[in-house]
Design a protein around this motif. Structure first.
Motif, short mmCIF file in Angstrom:
data_model
loop_
_atom_site.label_atom_id
_atom_site.label_comp_id
_atom_site.label_asym_id
_atom_site.label_seq_id
_atom_site.Cartn_x
_atom_site.Cartn_y
_atom_site.Cartn_z
N LEU A 45 28.21 55.41 39.13
CA LEU A 45 29.39 54.98 38.72
C LEU A 45 30.75 55.17 39.39
O LEU A 45 31.85 54.50 39.61
CB LEU A 45 29.76 55.56 37.37
N SER A 46 30.61 56.07 40.32
CA SER A 46 31.96 56.47 41.32
C SER A 46 32.03 55.28 42.36
O SER A 46 33.18 54.98 42.42
CB SER A 46 31.55 57.78 41.84
N VAL A 47 30.98 54.91 42.81
CA VAL A 47 30.98 53.69 43.72
C VAL A 47 31.46 52.28 42.87
O VAL A 47 32.39 51.44 43.37
CB VAL A 47 29.75 53.51 44.34
N VAL A 48 30.83 52.36 41.85
CA VAL A 48 31.00 51.04 40.74
C VAL A 48 32.61 51.16 40.62
O VAL A 48 33.65 50.04 40.70
CB VAL A 48 30.54 51.13 39.57
N SER A 49 33.25 52.22 40.14
CA SER A 49 34.67 52.19 39.98
C SER A 49 35.50 52.00 41.14
O SER A 49 36.39 51.27 40.93
CB SER A 49 35.02 53.65 39.33
N LEU A 50 35.01 52.71 42.19
CA LEU A 50 35.87 52.47 43.46
C LEU A 50 35.89 51.00 43.79
O LEU A 50 36.95 50.28 44.23
CB LEU A 50 35.35 53.10 44.78
N PHE A 51 34.59 50.19 43.58
CA PHE A 51 34.51 48.78 44.14
C PHE A 51 35.54 47.82 43.22
O PHE A 51 36.06 47.20 43.58
CB PHE A 51 33.17 48.40 44.09
N TYR A 52 35.01 48.09 42.16
CA TYR A 52 35.69 47.17 41.04
C TYR A 52 37.12 47.42 40.69
O TYR A 52 38.17 46.42 40.64
CB TYR A 52 35.05 47.28 39.64
N GLY A 53 37.71 48.72 40.84
CA GLY A 53 38.97 49.07 40.51
C GLY A 53 39.93 48.34 41.60
O GLY A 53 41.04 47.98 41.46
N THR A 54 39.36 48.59 42.92
CA THR A 54 40.39 47.85 43.77
C THR A 54 40.39 46.55 43.92
O THR A 54 41.32 45.74 44.11
CB THR A 54 39.71 48.32 45.45
N ILE A 55 39.16 45.96 43.47
CA ILE A 55 39.19 44.41 43.36
C ILE A 55 40.02 43.93 42.35
O ILE A 55 40.96 42.64 42.58
CB ILE A 55 37.85 43.88 43.42
N PHE A 56 39.98 44.60 41.22
CA PHE A 56 40.84 44.20 40.18
C PHE A 56 42.35 44.21 40.29
O PHE A 56 43.04 43.71 39.94
CB PHE A 56 40.55 44.65 38.81
N ALA A 57 42.62 45.25 40.90
CA ALA A 57 43.95 45.66 41.44
C ALA A 57 44.65 44.57 42.44
O ALA A 57 45.68 44.18 42.03
CB ALA A 57 44.15 47.07 41.94
N VAL A 58 43.72 44.14 43.25
CA VAL A 58 44.34 42.92 44.19
C VAL A 58 44.39 41.77 43.78
O VAL A 58 45.17 41.00 43.79
CB VAL A 58 43.42 43.26 45.53
N TYR A 59 43.27 41.22 43.10
CA TYR A 59 42.95 39.81 42.79
C TYR A 59 43.43 39.67 41.21
O TYR A 59 43.67 38.27 40.94
CB TYR A 59 41.73 39.64 43.01
N PHE A 60 43.26 40.51 40.49
CA PHE A 60 43.32 39.94 38.83
C PHE A 60 44.45 40.81 38.15
O PHE A 60 44.86 40.82 37.04
CB PHE A 60 42.12 40.33 38.03
N SER A 61 45.41 41.46 38.75
CA SER A 61 46.73 42.13 38.45
C SER A 61 48.00 41.24 38.53
O SER A 61 47.80 39.92 39.35
CB SER A 61 47.01 43.21 39.04
N PRO A 62 48.89 41.18 37.52
CA PRO A 62 49.98 40.22 37.76
C PRO A 62 50.61 40.23 39.10
O PRO A 62 50.65 41.25 39.73
CB PRO A 62 51.16 40.81 36.75
N SER A 63 51.20 39.25 39.55
CA SER A 63 51.99 38.83 40.85
C SER A 63 53.02 40.00 41.08
O SER A 63 53.31 40.42 42.12
CB SER A 63 52.22 37.68 40.95
#
Length: 333
Positions: free
Chosen positions: A257-275
């Motif tokens: 889960l630590s790798v999952v959190s790191l992977f998905y957390g950064t992707i969501f922060a870059v591509y799916f957060s408000p501009s």
């Protein structure tokens, strides 16, 4: 002859005619010469560690017949994808530093973006497949061999590759329809979809909508499957009477889960957060985490903590034991 509708679709893809930009300028991670030199060596070391670590995993699994199981089959595929993932961006950055250039051609930029997202999707799918494999092994151990057949494992991997390519092709074709008129500066060390959308002088509403809908569905669905799998695994582990057994199982889940959190957390922060919440510094730091750091850490977290795999690595490296990682680590199997 091409029909009028097909001509209209293909015409915007003539990049030379629609865009005055023939190349992009990659600013990298720093403009300070001393920092650039430090970052060059840091990224070179991390890239070599990524390639060596993941390659050793593939060799060890292939050389040991005891590891020819679904879990290690998925793990070897993950290691292969991580090597390709890092190789998509890091070598270009290192080459640019050595040659003293910062440019990348228009087709080269889109090619890099295509493979970057393809391997991102593959990491995404393989993490979900590995979580499902662990769910079956922990929650349905008596049916594991009948459920996780060779045919199913191959189908899951092939289906992941097909889905990843179709998804990336969609976004690449949508990007190819855009025009780039003047500004060609990308504040990063590789071509990414977010800064390219900002550089376009066309209407990017359709691209952004597809990222937030279809793209989000591709990323969120495996993530939900991972959470559901680990919730079920946690419930099964809590019913284990042995405290030591519970601790080992939770330790293994925590590593995953630590790798999952790191992977998905950064992707969501870059591509799916408000501009409005984006900044060049935050986006660059996040992309470094999931394009460079995560592929390097995967062999350590997913593989080298496994006792059986450490034994196979010892044989591959010609040693009696892989003492660097210790003998008190828990096994994934």
């Amino acid at each position: 002859m091409l029909g009028p509708n097909l001509v209209q679709v293909l015409a915007p893809m003539n990049w030379a005619n629609q865009s005055s930009v023939s190349e992009f300028l990659l600013l990298g991670l720093s403009r300070q010469p001393q920092q650039q030199q430090l970052l060059f060596w840091l990224f070179l070391i991390m890239y070599l560690a990524t390639v060596l670590g993941n390659l050793l995993i593939i060799l060890a699994i292939g050389a040991d017949s005891r590891l020819h199981t679904p879990m290690y089959f998925f793990l070897s595929n993950l290691s292969f994808v991580d090597i390709c993932f890092s190789s998509t961006t890091v070598p270009k950055m290192l080459t640019n530093h050595i040659l003293g250039i910062q440019t990348i051609s228009f087709p080269g930029c889109f090619t890099q973006m295509y493979f970057l997202f393809e391997f991102t999707d593959m990491d995404n799918f393989l993490l979900a497949v590995m979580a499902y494999d662990r769910f079956v092994a922990v929650c349905h151990p008596l049916h594991y061999s009948t459920r996780m057949t060779h045919q199913l494992c191959a189908l899951l991997v092939i289906g992941s590759w097909v889905t990843a390519n179709l998804n990336v092709l969609l976004h690449t074709l949508l990007m190819a329809r855009l025009s780039f008129c003047a500004d060609n500066i990308i504040p990063n060390f590789f071509c990414d979809i977010a800064p390219l959308l900002k550089l376009s002088c066309s209407d990017t509403h359709l691209n952004e909508m597809m990222i937030l809908t279809e793209g989000a569905l591709i990323m969120v669905t495996p993530f939900v499957c991972i959470l559901a799998s680990y919730i079920r695994i946690t419930g099964a582990v809590l019913r284990v009477p042995s405290t030591k057994g519970k601790w080992k199982a939770f330790s293994t889940c925590g590593s995953h889960l630590s790798v999952v959190s790191l992977f998905y957390g950064t992707i969501f922060a870059v591509y799916f957060s408000p501009s409005s919440s984006h900044s060049a510094e935050k986006d660059t730091a996040a992309t470094v985490l999931y394009t460079v750091v995560t592929p390097m850490l995967n062999p350590f977290i997913y593989s080298l903590r496994n006792r059986d795999l450490k034994g196979s690595l010892s044989k591959v490296m010609g040693r009696k034991r892989f003492s660097v990682w210790g003998n008190n680590q828990s096994s994934l199997s």
